[in-house]
Structures are given as C-alpha cells and as structure tokens.
Scaffold this active site. Structure first.
Site, PDB file in Angstrom:
ATOM      1  N   CYS A   1       0.801  -1.231   0.000  1.00 61.63           N
ATOM      2  CA  CYS A   1       0.000   0.000   0.000  1.00 61.63           C
ATOM      3  C   CYS A   1       0.840   1.290   0.000  1.00 61.63           C
ATOM      4  O   CYS A   1       0.458   2.284  -0.617  1.00 61.63           O
ATOM      5  CB  CYS A   1      -0.967  -0.007   1.175  1.00 61.63           C
ATOM      6  SG  CYS A   1      -0.241  -0.560   2.719  1.00 61.63           S
TER       7      CYS A   1
ATOM      8  N   HIS B   1      -2.232   6.847   3.586  1.00 60.42           N
ATOM      9  CA  HIS B   1      -0.805   6.896   3.926  1.00 60.42           C
ATOM     10  C   HIS B   1      -0.203   8.198   3.380  1.00 60.42           C
ATOM     11  O   HIS B   1      -0.266   8.466   2.176  1.00 60.42           O
ATOM     12  CB  HIS B   1      -0.056   5.721   3.295  1.00 60.42           C
ATOM     13  CG  HIS B   1      -0.402   4.381   3.876  1.00 60.42           C
ATOM     14  ND1 HIS B   1      -1.155   4.207   5.020  1.00 60.42           N
ATOM     15  CD2 HIS B   1      -0.062   3.127   3.463  1.00 60.42           C
ATOM     16  CE1 HIS B   1      -1.267   2.909   5.279  1.00 60.42           C
ATOM     17  NE2 HIS B   1      -0.618   2.236   4.346  1.00 60.42           N
TER      18      HIS B   1
HETATM   19  P1  NAP Z   1      -7.481  -8.972   7.356  1.00 58.97           P
HETATM   20  O1  NAP Z   1      -8.477  -7.919   7.614  1.00 58.97           O
HETATM   21  O2  NAP Z   1      -6.775  -9.594   8.495  1.00 58.97           O
HETATM   22  O3  NAP Z   1      -8.207 -10.146   6.483  1.00 58.97           O
HETATM   23  C1  NAP Z   1      -7.598 -11.400   6.226  1.00 58.97           C
HETATM   24  C2  NAP Z   1      -8.517 -12.316   5.406  1.00 58.97           C
HETATM   25  O4  NAP Z   1      -7.840 -13.581   5.258  1.00 58.97           O
HETATM   26  C3  NAP Z   1      -9.864 -12.615   6.073  1.00 58.97           C
HETATM   27  O5  NAP Z   1     -10.861 -12.765   5.107  1.00 58.97           O
HETATM   28  C4  NAP Z   1      -9.616 -13.967   6.758  1.00 58.97           C
HETATM   29  O6  NAP Z   1     -10.801 -14.740   6.910  1.00 58.97           O
HETATM   30  C5  NAP Z   1      -8.716 -14.623   5.730  1.00 58.97           C
HETATM   31  N1  NAP Z   1      -7.939 -15.697   6.358  1.00 58.97           N
HETATM   32  C6  NAP Z   1      -7.134 -15.631   7.448  1.00 58.97           C
HETATM   33  N2  NAP Z   1      -6.626 -16.851   7.740  1.00 58.97           N
HETATM   34  C7  NAP Z   1      -7.139 -17.714   6.815  1.00 58.97           C
HETATM   35  C8  NAP Z   1      -7.009 -19.118   6.585  1.00 58.97           C
HETATM   36  N3  NAP Z   1      -6.251 -19.895   7.359  1.00 58.97           N
HETATM   37  N4  NAP Z   1      -7.673 -19.655   5.533  1.00 58.97           N
HETATM   38  C9  NAP Z   1      -8.452 -18.897   4.733  1.00 58.97           C
HETATM   39  N5  NAP Z   1      -8.628 -17.558   4.904  1.00 58.97           N
HETATM   40  C10 NAP Z   1      -7.968 -16.976   5.923  1.00 58.97           C
HETATM   41  O7  NAP Z   1      -6.307  -8.455   6.389  1.00 58.97           O
HETATM   42  P2  NAP Z   1      -6.349  -7.287   5.259  1.00 58.97           P
HETATM   43  O8  NAP Z   1      -5.839  -6.015   5.794  1.00 58.97           O
HETATM   44  O9  NAP Z   1      -7.683  -7.331   4.594  1.00 58.97           O
HETATM   45  O10 NAP Z   1      -5.216  -7.800   4.280  1.00 58.97           O
HETATM   46  C11 NAP Z   1      -5.424  -8.889   3.387  1.00 58.97           C
HETATM   47  C12 NAP Z   1      -4.168  -9.100   2.552  1.00 58.97           C
HETATM   48  O11 NAP Z   1      -3.921  -7.926   1.755  1.00 58.97           O
HETATM   49  C13 NAP Z   1      -2.918  -9.313   3.413  1.00 58.97           C
HETATM   50  O12 NAP Z   1      -2.087 -10.248   2.770  1.00 58.97           O
HETATM   51  C14 NAP Z   1      -2.285  -7.918   3.446  1.00 58.97           C
HETATM   52  O13 NAP Z   1      -0.901  -7.978   3.667  1.00 58.97           O
HETATM   53  C15 NAP Z   1      -2.635  -7.389   2.055  1.00 58.97           C
HETATM   54  N6  NAP Z   1      -2.718  -5.929   1.952  1.00 58.97           N
HETATM   55  C16 NAP Z   1      -3.373  -5.176   2.903  1.00 58.97           C
HETATM   56  C17 NAP Z   1      -3.442  -3.782   2.740  1.00 58.97           C
HETATM   57  C18 NAP Z   1      -4.138  -2.890   3.739  1.00 58.97           C
HETATM   58  O14 NAP Z   1      -4.018  -1.655   3.610  1.00 58.97           O
HETATM   59  N7  NAP Z   1      -4.859  -3.425   4.733  1.00 58.97           N
HETATM   60  C19 NAP Z   1      -2.868  -3.186   1.631  1.00 58.97           C
HETATM   61  C20 NAP Z   1      -2.234  -3.980   0.667  1.00 58.97           C
HETATM   62  C21 NAP Z   1      -2.172  -5.345   0.851  1.00 58.97           C
HETATM   63  P3  NAP Z   1     -11.635 -14.795   8.316  1.00 58.97           P
HETATM   64  O15 NAP Z   1     -12.369 -13.499   8.424  1.00 58.97           O
HETATM   65  O16 NAP Z   1     -12.510 -15.961   8.117  1.00 58.97           O
HETATM   66  O17 NAP Z   1     -10.613 -14.966   9.408  1.00 58.97           O
END
Ligand code: NAP
Length: 388
Positions: A171, A264
């Site tokens: 991001c 950011h």
């Molecule tokens: P988050 O809110 O923690 O969401 C994680 C997702 O992954 C949820 O849907 C969760 O499902 C699922 N998950 C976790 N453990 C799992 C498992 N064992 N099997 C299947 N599904 C699983 O994270 P986020 O911020 O949305 O980020 C998601 C991804 O995008 C990450 O890799 C992060 O590094 C990347 N990212 C984030 C941002 C940002 O600004 N937040 C920016 C760029 C990239 P449940 O709800 O069922 O637990």
C-alpha cells in the site's frame, strides 16, 4: 478528470476474448472476502460494469455461513445485496467463477494462490507472497502494463494452463511509485529518501491495539521498509522478454504507523538524473495522463496524480478520497538541500494501495483478453474429450 462512466467494454475487447456485453459479465471470486481489503473489493464489485461477484471465500471461522453473518463489516455503505446471501466457502479450488481476487492473510496466501492458478484461475493478488517472484508481474497499470508480457513464461515455467498470478504492490509503494513514474520518464531518477506516516487500516482488522496507537506514533511496521525498498525497483524496471530488470535506484524508506484511519502520507526527497526546475517537476506530475487503453478501464482516472498548491496539503482527512481513492495527491513541491526536490504525497491505502489497485489490474487483464469464461472453456474441454 474522473473516467468512471460505464465502460465501453466492446471497445477494449481483444481478438479471442469472450464477447461480453453489459448483460454478461466475468464472474469474480474474492478469497479473504471477510477481511478489511476483501470488504473493499466486495463493495467495489457491486454494480461493476464488467465483473459480477459470484463467490466469497475465507477461513474456517467464516466458511459455511452467509457473507452477511460471517463478515464484521467496516464500510459506511451497507453490505451489497448481491453479496449478503452468498455462502462463504473455504479455499478449495472449485469456485464458480472465471477468476479470483486474493486478499488473504499472507500466512495462507502463498500456497492458496498457487493452487488456484494451477487449477486454471487467473489470480489477482493483493498479498506480498508472490510480488517479487521472477516470473510474476507486480503491476500498476499506469506504470508498467508491459510487465503483463511475463504471463506466458510464468504459465510455461509453472505448468499452469489458463491460470496465472498477477500482484499489486504494497500500500505505501503504490502511491510512491505512481508519483515517481512521471518524474522517471521526464528526468530520470537517481535516489529516493522516503518517510511514511501510515494509517492503522493498513494493518488489517483489528490491526494495531488502540492502547499502542492512540495519541502515539509507532516507528516500526514489520517488513514494510524492505518492501518499499524492493518493490519500486521491479515496478520501475523493465521486462526484457525473459526476466525483470531492476530500475537500479538508490532507495531508503522509514515507515511509521500513525493514528489515522485511512490514507498513507509520505514525505519524499528525490534525486533526479537531469536538472529540473520546481515548475517543470510540478508540470510533469500534473501532465501525467493515462493512454486511451487505460482511460477505458472503469476504475481508471485520467490523471492519476493530483497536485495541490496549498501549503498545508495533502491531508488524510481531506484528500484521501481524491479520484475515488485511486489518485495520489501531491503537495509541498519544493527544493531539497540534500537531494534535488522534496514533496508530500498521500494515497488511499485500501483503495489505490489494495482493493482498487487489484480491481484496476483485473480490468486491464480483461481488456487484454487474459480472462476467459471458465464455463465455456470447461465445456469445450469436455466436448473435445467426448470426440476422442
Ligand atoms: P485482514 O483484515 O486480516 O483479512 C484477512 C482475510 O484472510 C480474512 O478474510 C480472513 O478470513 C482470511 N484468512 C485468514 N486466515 C485464513 C485461513 N487460514 N484460511 C483462509 N482464509 C484466511 O487483512 P487485510 O488487511 O484485509 O489484508 C489482506 C491481505 O492484503 C494481506 O495479505 C495484506 O498484507 C494485504 N494488503 C493489505 C493492505 C491494507 O491496507 N490493509 C494493503 C495492501 C495489501 P476470516 O475473516 O474468516 O478470518
């Protein structure tokens, strides 16, 4: 400035791609749909002119429940009707869709994305796991659309048939590189020094504990500086037909978490190869305009960098949604006593830095004929087998 009018899908369709009018859309699945990025994707897919959300998948905690029951929804807009009753699936590779977005936790994303690509699904990923793989495009359409040429080699290397993986950057890298691109084209880049002030939504949900971030600044985000120092080299580099060649920039990043919800802010000093006045730098940023192919994508903005003249902008609260969250907003362009020029930039970490970025990548893939109707492809394969 905004090009969010209904897409002229037929105008961008390429030879061999399925002909889909507004009534027939590519079917999209979202892996990690219950997370903070996944929710944004679900929201952006509602009423999308080219894509229809048909599948949502997440962890065992959520699977088997309806999306409305499973998700802890954080957006102001309500859960889209089309998503509410979808049953959340696990990560089995039998989803009823033409391609998947991945917004999975990085602990599971690496192998899950490979499994889906191997099973024939194009995977449009947000996660860090495959970004730096030598045969996986790390894509910002306005910056390095030519890197999509790596897909056939990736499929050959990995024995994928119709599947492949394409990623979007971290991001904080997304906004930085969008701003660096027109400067690289106009003057060349030598050195970049960047200090970030990153929003808490960048850490997912529930993210940083309130006791740690309220009234505080945390001068450490695990892995972030490494990503910011590596990803721009690939993004601003070239695909030479067999490998990605780095841009060879000197780059130093300091990453900080601040008590801001979304957006950011980055303070950047830039060393240029060619001498340029501040007016020339502002003009290069203002004149950065996407080409006709990109302008026809539903989520694209014609001018992805907005330059403000006010001395106290950009600010997260006031500017984070510029260009529907897809623009990088620049201000305070001034001389730098150490390098050549310094400025402040802001981008929406969940839109330009995550869900919006993935959506734009998928739109470019669709426009270039990389997405296929999987039902049609599977039927043709069955018919071919039956004829033998
Ligand atoms: P988050 O809110 O923690 O969401 C994680 C997702 O992954 C949820 O849907 C969760 O499902 C699922 N998950 C976790 N453990 C799992 C498992 N064992 N099997 C299947 N599904 C699983 O994270 P986020 O911020 O949305 O980020 C998601 C991804 O995008 C990450 O890799 C992060 O590094 C990347 N990212 C984030 C941002 C940002 O600004 N937040 C920016 C760029 C990239 P449940 O709800 O069922 O637990």
């Amino acid at each position: 400035m905004q090009s969010n009018q209904p897409a002229k899908a037929s105008a961008v369709r390429v030879e061999g791609a399925p002909v889909k009018g507004p009534q027939k859309k590519w079917r999209a699945g979202v892996l990690g749909a219950t997370g903070i990025v996944g929710q944004r994707l679900v929201n952006l897919l509602a009423d999308h002119p080219w894509f229809a959300l048909t599948e949502v998948a997440a962890s065992e905690r959520s699977s088997g429940r309806t999306y409305a029951e499973a998700v802890q929804w954080h957006l102001e807009a309500p859960i889209p009707e089309a998503a509410r009753a979808l049953i959340v699936k696990g990560l089995e590779t039998d989803l009823d869709c033409d391609f998947v977005f991945s917004a999975l936790d990085s602990s599971v994303a690496g192998s899950a994305e490979e499994d889906f690509a191997r099973a024939g699904y194009p995977v449009v990923s947000n996660t860090r796991n495959h970004r730096m793989d030598p045969d996986v495009p790390l894509l910002i359409p306005e910056v390095n659309a030519a890197h999509l040429d790596a897909i056939p080699l990736q499929q050959k290397n990995r024995g994928y048939d119709t599947g492949f993986i394409v990623t979007n950057p971290n991001c904080s890298t997304a906004g930085l590189v969008l701003v660096l691109k027109p400067l690289a084209d106009a003057f060349g880049l030598e050195k970049i020094f960047v200090v970030t002030l990153q929003a808490i939504s960048g850490a997912g949900y529930p993210g940083v504990a309130s006791m740690d971030i309220q009234g505080n600044v945390v001068p450490f985000i695990s892995g972030e500086e490494e990503k910011m120092e590596a990803e721009p080299q690939k993004l601003l580099g070239k695909w030479d037909g067999s490998r990605f060649v780095d841009a060879g920039l000197g780059l130093s990043a300091h990453c900080n978490r601040v008590p801001v919800v979304d957006g950011h802010l980055e303070c950047v000093s830039i060393g240029l190869k060619k001498i340029a006045s501040l007016d020339e730098v502002r003009e290069a940023l203002r004149n950065f305009e996407v080409d006709a192919e990109l302008a026809s994508l539903p989520s694209a903005v014609r001018h992805p960098v907005i330059v403000l003249d006010e001395e106290n902008r950009p600010q997260p609260r006031r500017d984070v949604n510029a260009g529907n969250g897809m623009a990088a907003v620049v201000g305070r362009v001034r001389e730098c006593p150490l390098l050549d020029v310094k400025l402040a930039l802001l981008s929406h970490n969940l839109v330009r830095g995550a869900a919006g970025a993935a959506l734009l990548n998928a739109e470019l893939l669709a426009a270039r004929g990389f997405l296929k109707d999987r039902n049609l492809a599977n039927r043709s394969a069955d018919e071919a087998l039956a004829r033998r």
